[in-house]
Design an enzyme around this catalytic site. Structure first.
Site, PDB file in Angstrom:
ATOM      1  N   ASP A   1      -2.317  -1.432  -3.945  1.00  0.00           N
ATOM      2  CA  ASP A   1      -2.697  -0.064  -4.297  1.00  0.00           C
ATOM      3  C   ASP A   1      -1.417   0.747  -4.297  1.00  0.00           C
ATOM      4  OD1 ASP A   1      -3.586   2.492  -4.570  1.00  0.00           O
ATOM      5  OD2 ASP A   1      -4.742   2.550  -2.698  1.00  0.00           O
TER       6      ASP A   1
ATOM      7  N   TYR B   1       0.865  -1.176   0.000  1.00  0.00           N
ATOM      8  CA  TYR B   1       0.000   0.000   0.000  1.00  0.00           C
ATOM      9  C   TYR B   1       0.899   1.223   0.000  1.00  0.00           C
ATOM     10  CZ  TYR B   1      -2.991   3.825   1.397  1.00  0.00           C
ATOM     11  OH  TYR B   1      -3.638   5.036   1.436  1.00  0.00           O
TER      12      TYR B   1
ATOM     13  N   HIS C   1     -12.516   1.610  -4.441  1.00  0.00           N
ATOM     14  CA  HIS C   1     -11.629   0.983  -5.424  1.00  0.00           C
ATOM     15  C   HIS C   1     -12.307  -0.241  -6.023  1.00  0.00           C
ATOM     16  CE1 HIS C   1      -7.564   2.866  -4.522  1.00  0.00           C
ATOM     17  NE2 HIS C   1      -8.320   3.345  -3.550  1.00  0.00           N
TER      18      HIS C   1
END
Length: 291
Positions: A162, A132, A247
């Protein structure tokens, strides 16, 4: 029934029994945008069960080290987490009970930005890195992390997460040119023989995983990267919608060729059968039927 007829019949039966599919695994990655809501913690396991991945990678869980027991999914008992004391960031890897997974090494970032697992899956070596990246300075962060983890990255590595970075102008609806930091990140990926699997399998498709309400734009900032050496194993990659996060997810399907066991008996054609015209005709009919 003559000897040759019996033999061709046995060959046909054996051929049908030999249709063996190599081990198939699927990896799904999703930024869940926090798991502190009891309602969301209830919905996420249902979504995971519906997608039924071999490995599920989650980012931005916002769980602390003390909260790791809060995430439980029936059928995915192996749950590995890297959490932040301040309930920021947070990454999780869940592995299905259906597969033979053996962990050899686990590395957790204390800030909850990444987790690495090394092990075997269906007796195949695998290194999985779940990342992340922060909202600001993401390309520079990811590039530096790749440098730091260089010794952990090999031909069996899959990197997901991500990464808060669109790698090409096609990865956002604004078609804005990529900046210097993203160019340098792309160069680092190329140096390390890493590829963006979605863009490799969908070179002309503009798929998006995130909508920015502030800018009114869609972008693909969530990624699954692999190595060039394994490009033929990556069979399918798609973007999957989720209704409990801002998302979308990305799902990758991988096929591993099954290795022949040492000492296993392999079927071979008796070449003398090809001297018989009627057998040749039988084979022609089978090929015609197959095509």
């Amino acid at each position: 029934m003559g000897r040759e007829t019996k033999e061709i019949e046995e060959n046909r039966k054996t051929r049908h029994k030999m249709v063996v599919v190599g081990p198939h695994i699927s990896i799904i990655t999703l930024n869940v945008n926090g798991l502190n809501s009891p309602i969301k913690r209830h919905r996420v396991p249902g979504w995971i069960k519906e997608q039924d991945p071999t490995i599920c990678c989650l980012q931005e869980t916002h769980l602390s080290p003390k909260d790791k027991h809060r995430l439980r999914v029936k059928g995915w008992r192996t749950i590995l987490q890297a959490n932040n004391e301040q309930k920021k960031a947070g990454v999780t890897i869940l592995i299905s009970d259906k597969v033979d997974f053996k962990a050899k090494q686990i590395k957790k970032d204390k800030e909850g930005q990444y987790i690495i697992i090394k092990g075997t899956l269906h007796q195949e070596d695998i290194t999985l890195i779940n990342i992340y990246a922060p909202n600001t300075g993401a390309p520079k962060f990811v590039k530096q992390l790749l440098v730091e983890l260089k010794e952990d990255i090999n031909n069996n590595t899959i990197i997901v997460g991500d990464l808060n970075t669109p790698l090409t102008p096609m990865d956002r609806t604004s078609r804005q040119k990529i900046n210097k930091e993203i160019i340098e990140l792309n160069e680092k990926l190329d140096q390390m023989d890493l590829i963006d699997i979605y863009r490799t399998l969908h070179p002309k498709t503009a798929g998006y995983t995130f909508f920015s309400s502030a800018h009114g734009t869609f972008s693909r900032i969530d990624h699954i990267w692999g190595t060039k050496a394994n490009i033929n194993k990556y069979k399918r990659v798609e973007i999957i919608s989720s209704i409990f996060s801002d998302h979308n997810a990305i799902k990758l399907e991988i096929n591993y060729k099954k290795k022949a066991e040492k000492g296993a008996k392999m079927w071979r054609l008796n070449n003398t059968l090809l001297n018989e015209q009627w057998i040749i005709e039988e084979i022609k009919e089978d090929i015609k039927y197959y095509l």
